[in-house]
Scaffold this active site. Structure first.
Site, PDB file in Angstrom:
ATOM      1  N   HIS A 353      37.165  48.734  43.297  1.00 16.66           N
ATOM      2  CA  HIS A 353      37.323  47.429  42.670  1.00 16.66           C
ATOM      3  C   HIS A 353      38.475  47.467  41.668  1.00 16.66           C
ATOM      4  CE1 HIS A 353      35.363  43.528  41.978  1.00 16.66           C
ATOM      5  NE2 HIS A 353      35.909  43.633  40.784  1.00 16.66           N
ATOM      6  N   HIS A 383      48.636  40.471  39.244  1.00 13.03           N
ATOM      7  CA  HIS A 383      47.539  40.031  38.381  1.00 13.03           C
ATOM      8  C   HIS A 383      47.116  41.149  37.427  1.00 13.03           C
ATOM      9  CE1 HIS A 383      43.671  38.056  37.337  1.00 13.03           C
ATOM     10  NE2 HIS A 383      43.270  39.311  37.243  1.00 13.03           N
TER      11      HIS A 383
END
Length: 614
Positions: A353, A383
């Site tokens: 993740h 991001h």
């Protein structure tokens, strides 16, 4: 894209399941007297900030090792250090509450006391053993998720691989259903009892701090009352909801054309596993199924462009760094390249993740990913780096201000940078041939592709925490956890599971941020804020064309103004920070609606005569 399922800054935020605080009670010397004074409060804050600054380095190192080397031993190490952190964080929060009504407090001290009191995610009660139990459960839940497996064609498949396969349109509806069901059954269901126990403990801790429940405490961290915050998020949703409804109607019709009435009817909710994403939170992977003829063919795919140019994962990270450098930000430190996890190791379990870390509260910034050469991860890198550049911009602030203006800001920075990944930007960095830049008649295709991620995400961004708020306040009982989750997904997203779900299921646990205890409304706020930031940057850059075609790559003026907002950290209420960059003090969905206005008009035309809603 993965960005909105993959971000968490572990080292700096107090808002963690594992806040990090010193084991020796350095702040005890500043404990309040019988009648505390403003000077006592100042001394308390000074001692706490030194204590926390020092300890977060060790705690971040331990949690980094746990996330990148998942073993029973690293699980135990993380649980121990985080238990100490939880005990200290609750102690400091309780002590901070005693100073709140002291006369003569400076605005700075009062703000820091508020941050201490409201900054927790999982507050343990002060009774012996509670912090240890809470952190053992929280650590175990995260590790369970990291080790999670589903199946495809009856064969075991890892979490990162099953996410990718859910977006592979070569699979049949039966295969999508198998992956969806196996992941939710294998990962989510075993967590349910532990999760319910964790909620009970955290609520006891929240009540000791003076909150009705843990959810109310979460909603108190936005420079407004919990009630006003809930109203603000609902207002923002109503501003952008018409866009989502139009997209849902259009996509449902296209899925019906692809799969037929037996798989996806023309009316009612959309089947969750058909939307190209395990959680139906972003639909970009099924863009080929819904692309309008002609204008829908963009002529390129970023992943294909990267592969054609022979780009490796590290090249993708270099490209992300280059964007920020073009705005005038300093290059990433050497330690970033030496210490980050860019690839999934073949020899051990890790949490793939994606997340961004600041380990030393100064310049030891890192990302943790299992990068694949594709469009999603190219955007995700931009991001995650947004978190890192934000962390470094505010690293001269006092410890309690080492955070975003609100948690939505932290998520929005990288996303608004990623909005500038336009065809022209791809030309500027040598990925796309200028002759292949889509012409204006492709705009609907470009906008639809963006909307499949940006707009599709909005209701999911709201419902995750609305479910948790109900769990925390007791209106959703453990026996109804899954039923309530399924109902909220129907209410907000208009989707339904591919198979009937038993009450014993725990589908929320199959979404990382639930076992990871990461508040989720921040991602909804980020989806709205990123368009406000983007609109402001384009105005600063003097852009005159359609908003969605703007790229401010290379504009140093935008970089200077952006840095002025970032370096404030959490030192001022978020409306102050918003005003510095955008000129407005209110979060608004209007910039998003402007960006997608041509698409909304087109969708309304396509949807004429077709049923809307579910």
């Amino acid at each position: 894209m993965k960005a909105m399922i993959s971000t968490m800054s572990l080292a700096l935020s107090l808002a963690l399941a594992a806040p990090a605080y010193a084991q020796d009670n350095a702040a005890a010397t500043a404990a309040p007297t019988a009648t505390p004074t403003a000077a006592d409060a100042d001394a308390f804050i000074a001692a706490v900030e030194k204590d926390l600054f020092d300890y977060t380095v060790e705690a971040s190192q331990v949690n980094w090792v746990n996330a990148t080397y998942i073993t029973d031993d690293t699980d135990a190490m993380a649980a121990r250090i985080n238990a100490v952190g939880t005990e200290k964080s609750v102690k400091y929060a309780l002590e901070a509450a005693k100073y709140m009504d002291v006369p003569g407090l400076s605005a700075d001290t009062k703000r820091k006391l508020d941050i201490l009191r409201t900054g927790l995610v999982l507050p343990a009660p002060t009774k012996p053993g509670a912090a240890t139990e809470l952190n053992t459960i929280a650590t175990d839940l995260q590790s369970q998720y990291g080790k999670g497996r589903g199946t495809l064609d009856g064969k075991e498949i890892s979490g990162s691989d099953i996410e990718a396969e859910m977006g592979n349109l070569k699979h049949t509806p039966a295969e999508f259903a198998e992956m969806w069901t196996s992941w939710h059954d294998n990962v989510g269901a075993p967590m349910k009892d532990d999760y319910a126990r964790m909620v009970t403990i955290a609520n006891e801790g929240a009540k000791e701090l003076g909150f009705a429940d843990t959810g109310a405490m979460w909603r108190s961290g936005y420079d407004m009352s919990p009630e006003d915050f809930a109203k603000t998020t609902e207002r923002l949703w109503q501003e952008v909801k018409p866009l989502y409804m139009a997209l849902h109607t259009y996509v449902r019709w296209k899925l019906n054309e692809k799969y037929g009435d037996a798989v996806q009817p023309k009316t009612g909710p959309i089947r969750a596993d058909l939307l190209g994403n395990m959680w139906a939170q972003e639909w970009g992977n099924i863009y080929p199924l819904v692309a309008p003829p002609g204008s829908g063919d963009l002529g390129y795919d970023i992943g294909d462009l990267l592969k054609e140019k022979g780009k490796a994962p590290l090249d993708m990270v270099k490209a992300g760094e280059n964007f920020y450098s073009s705005l005038g930000f300093a290059k990433l430190p050497d330690t970033f390249w030496k210490r980050s996890q860019f690839l999934k190791p073949a020899d051990r379990e890790v949490v793939c993740h994606a997340s961004a870390w600041d380990v030393d509260n100064k310049d030891d910034i890192r990302i943790k990913m299992c990068i694949k050469v594709n469009s999603d991860d190219f955007v995700t890198i931009h991001h995650e780096l947004g978190h890192n550049y934000y962390q470094r911009a505010y690293n001269k602030q006092p410890f309690l201000y080492l955070n975003g203006a609100n948690d939505g800001f932290h998520e929005a920075i990288g996303d608004f940078i990623a909005l500038s990944i336009t065809p022209q930007y791809l030309v500027d960095i040598g990925l796309l041939d200028k002759a292949k830049v889509p012409s204006a008649d492709k705009d609907i295709g470009l906008l639809l592709r963006q909307a499949m991620d940006k707009v599709a995400f909005l209701p999911f961004g709201l419902l995750v925490d609305r479910w948790r708020w109900g769990v925390f306040d007791g209106s959703i009982k453990p026996a109804d956890y899954n039923k309530a989750w399924t109902q909220l997904r129907l209410q907000y997203q208009g989707i339904t599971p591919p198979v009937a779900r038993p009450d014993t299921a725990f589908d929320p646990g199959a979404k990382y941020h639930i076992p990871g205890n990461t508040p989720y409304t921040r991602y909804f706020l980020a989806r709205v804020l990123q368009f406000q930031f983007y609109q402001a940057a384009c105005k600063q850059a003097g852009w005159k064309g359609p908003l969605h075609r703007c790229s401010f790559y290379g504009n140093k003026e935008v970089g200077q103004k952006l840095n002025a907002m970032l370096e404030m950290g959490a030192s001022k209420p978020w409306p102050d920070a918003l005003e510095v960059f955008t000129g407005s003090r209110d979060m608004s969905g209007k910039a998003m609606m402007e960006y997608f206005a041509p698409l909304k008009k087109w969708l309304d035309e396509q949807n004429k005569g077709k049923p809307s809603g579910w």
